[in-house]
Design an enzyme around this catalytic site. Structure first.
Site, short mmCIF file in Angstrom:
data_model
loop_
_atom_site.label_atom_id
_atom_site.label_comp_id
_atom_site.label_asym_id
_atom_site.label_seq_id
_atom_site.Cartn_x
_atom_site.Cartn_y
_atom_site.Cartn_z
N LYS A 50 -5.22 -3.31 5.12
CA LYS A 50 -4.99 -4.15 3.81
C LYS A 50 -6.33 -4.43 3.32
CE LYS A 50 -0.17 -4.78 4.82
NZ LYS A 50 0.74 -5.82 5.21
N HIS A 53 -2.07 -3.15 16.83
CA HIS A 53 -3.10 -3.74 16.06
C HIS A 53 -4.49 -3.66 16.71
CE1 HIS A 53 0.52 -5.81 14.45
NE2 HIS A 53 -0.01 -5.60 13.32
N CYS A 61 -2.98 -4.99 21.73
CA CYS A 61 -1.75 -4.55 21.23
C CYS A 61 -1.90 -3.22 20.68
CB CYS A 61 -1.61 -5.50 20.14
SG CYS A 61 -0.33 -4.92 18.76
N HIS A 92 0.75 -1.16 -0.13
CA HIS A 92 0.03 0.07 0.08
C HIS A 92 0.95 1.18 -0.20
CE1 HIS A 92 0.76 0.53 4.15
NE2 HIS A 92 0.40 -0.81 4.45
N CYS A 101 2.28 -8.35 15.25
CA CYS A 101 3.49 -8.06 15.43
C CYS A 101 4.91 -8.96 15.57
CB CYS A 101 3.74 -7.16 16.94
SG CYS A 101 2.78 -5.94 17.05
N LYS A 140 -6.25 4.77 9.77
CA LYS A 140 -5.09 3.85 9.63
C LYS A 140 -5.37 2.92 8.47
CE LYS A 140 -2.38 0.19 12.03
NZ LYS A 140 -1.96 -0.41 13.19
ZN LIG Z 1 0.52 -6.28 17.27
#
Ligand SMILES: [Zn+2]
Length: 508
Positions: free
Chosen positions: A306, A145, A142, A18, A128, A303
């Site tokens: 994908k 994420h 996380c 991206h 990660c 953010k």
């Molecule tokens: Zn993560």
């Protein structure tokens, strides 16, 4: 002329690239082109991180074989080279490149004095590929994420990171390992001062689905993907092959006296500025000389995901095909600050390209070439002193190269392009002040014709200098546009080529 080895990080290939991936590649390409232009020897390396558990999971989710899935996505990363006019010298794929695996194994063995096996329980984010302590998490999730990490208990190999706090600190504070921007350097020093815990550098082979590089002498474990991936910076140079580190490329680019520069995003700072230098120290290798950390791009305020709707429109190759490579590179270089996130939208891409490239620079070159044709039959007037009112433009031309160079030395791409853009900006202002069309009328008139003619010559000469300088200074940033501008400003048989647009307008 120092050798300069430039690397980008190697992204996971769990999806197609991206616009965020394009940023780092274009920044590295600008540095590579700039240094080559100064006569420095450069090696620019990019690649893909194939051996990630994340790739395995994404392939399963897509119902595809891992090998086929990874190959397909890696191919689209490789294709960015053409789409973005990148001058990548070497592209390493960690699962396929015959240089990589033996190098990682040799690296592991060289670190053996700092490796030990131990049972470990912790919170693991597969996104990660790392363990987190509860304190690292944001409300139990996380920080990268937003997902809940899973509780994992297993026996792993550990790397004695704790031993390297003092030497790492010394390398950074002495400037031997430069970290830019300064805020990131402070962040790394704070991490070190907060205490470095040993980190796990292997995973049970079963959990990794057999994907990855087995630990030497312990086939039940595969080497942790980060350990594996970081090694790419030296395995591509031949580290550890033929039983030694004496490959010519390694000796020149990593063990030599030149620069070793890593570009990376803020999310992988800890790996590159703490783990990696410690691994290098443990294995008796030189450290990188500089680490430049960029922030993130968002798209339309969100953010970049994908899987989001319209994600395919954010693919750099698709953007370049639709709007042109110059427009994509220009947006990344002109709008992304040295510190802080930037928000990408198609509207901003178009506005920036039309304002500065089509209307600013393109219009300038077109007008100047057209005037030289109209008033001087396409022949560039002889060199003349800077006419009154042309001082600022003359300064912009003379200083652009040094200003851009100083900005690039500090990894400030926006300031570097501003120095080049200033030429076009000043030149357009100068045209409006000098009014060559009035001078041309006086030139042809009965009185003052000679004077008007000499002044018009001086004005056109300065403007032509501006266009040529813009073409020259743009080379590292917009190589394709630079070539078109230079072609427009280079006489053939004494006359400039007929004016033709160097940029198309993108807005409909
Ligand atoms: Zn993560």
């Amino acid at each position: 002329m120092p050798d300069t080895y430039l690397t980008t990080t190697i992204p996971y290939v769990n999806a197609r690239p991206h616009i965020g991936h394009a940023l780092e590649l274009v920044q590295a390409d600008v540095l590579a082109r700039y240094h080559r232009g100064r006569g420095d020897a450069v090696r620019f390396q990019a690649g893909t991180d194939d051996n990630s558990l994340k790739n395995v999971l994404a392939a399963e989710a897509a119902g595809a074989g891992v090998r086929e899935f990874v190959d397909r996505n890696a191919e689209s990363f490789l294709a960015l080279g053409g789409a973005l006019s990148l001058t990548v010298d070497d592209f390493i794929r960690t699962s396929r490149d015959p240089r990589h695996r033996p190098g990682v194994v040799a690296f592991w063995r060289a670190c053996a004095g700092d490796l030990y096996r131990q049972r470990y329980a912790g919170l693991y984010c597969t996104g990660c590929e790392q363990f987190y302590t509860p304190a690292d998490l944001h409300e139990g999730r996380c920080p990268e994420h937003g997902t809940e990490p899973e509780q994992v208990s297993e026996e792993n190999w550990f790397f004695r990171l704790s031993r390297y706090a003092a030497p790492l600190r010394e390398a950074i504070t002495s400037g031997r390992l430069r970290i830019e921007p300064a805020g990131r350097r402070r962040e790394v020093l704070a991490l070190i001062d907060g205490g470095l815990a040993d980190f796990s550098v292997s995973r049970p082979a079963g959990r990794a689905g057999g994907w990855g590089i087995p630990v030497p002498g312990d086939p039940e474990q595969v080497i942790y993907v980060w350990f594996d991936a970081l090694c790419n910076y030296v395995t591509a140079l031949g580290y550890g092959r033929d039983g030694g580190t004496d490959g010519g490329a390694y000796r020149r680019w990593w063990a030599g006296p030149g620069h070793r520069v890593h570009l990376l995003g803020k999310g992988v700072l800890r790996f590159h500025a703490v783990y990696w230098p410690a691994m290098l120290l443990a294995s008796g290798q030189p450290l990188p000389t500089a680490i430049f950390v960029h922030d993130y791009l968002t798209a339309g305020g969100r953010k970049i995901s994908k899987s989001a709707a319209g994600a395919d429109l954010l693919e750099p190759a698709a953007l370049a095909a639709e709007y042109g490579t110059d427009a994509v590179r220009w947006w990344l270089l002109r709008e992304v600050p040295r510190v802080g996130d930037a928000d990408f939208t198609i509207e901003r891409l178009i506005a920036r390209a039309d304002d500065e490239l089509a209307n600013g620079l393109g219009n300038l070159v077109n007008r100047v070439v057209a005037m030289i044709h109209r008033y001087r039959d396409g022949r560039i007037p002889a060199p003349a002193p800077v006419p009154p009112g042309g001082e600022d433009l003359d300064a912009a031309i003379r200083l652009a190269g040094d200003r851009a160079g100083a900005a690039l030395a500090g990894f400030d791409f926006r300031r570097a392009t501003a120095a080049v853009w200033a030429i076009a900006d000043e030149a357009n202002r100068f045209i409006n002040r000098a009014r060559p069309w009035d001078l041309a009328r006086a030139d042809g008139g009965a009185d003052g014709g000679v004077d008007g003619g000499a002044r018009l010559d001086a004005v056109l000469y300065l403007l032509e200098r501006a266009c040529s300088a813009a073409g020259r200074e743009l080379v590292p940033f917009l190589p394709d546009a630079a070539a078109r501008i230079t072609r427009q400003c280079t006489p053939l048989d004494g006359r400039l080529p007929a004016p033709s647009p160097v940029f198309r307008r993108l807005a409909r």
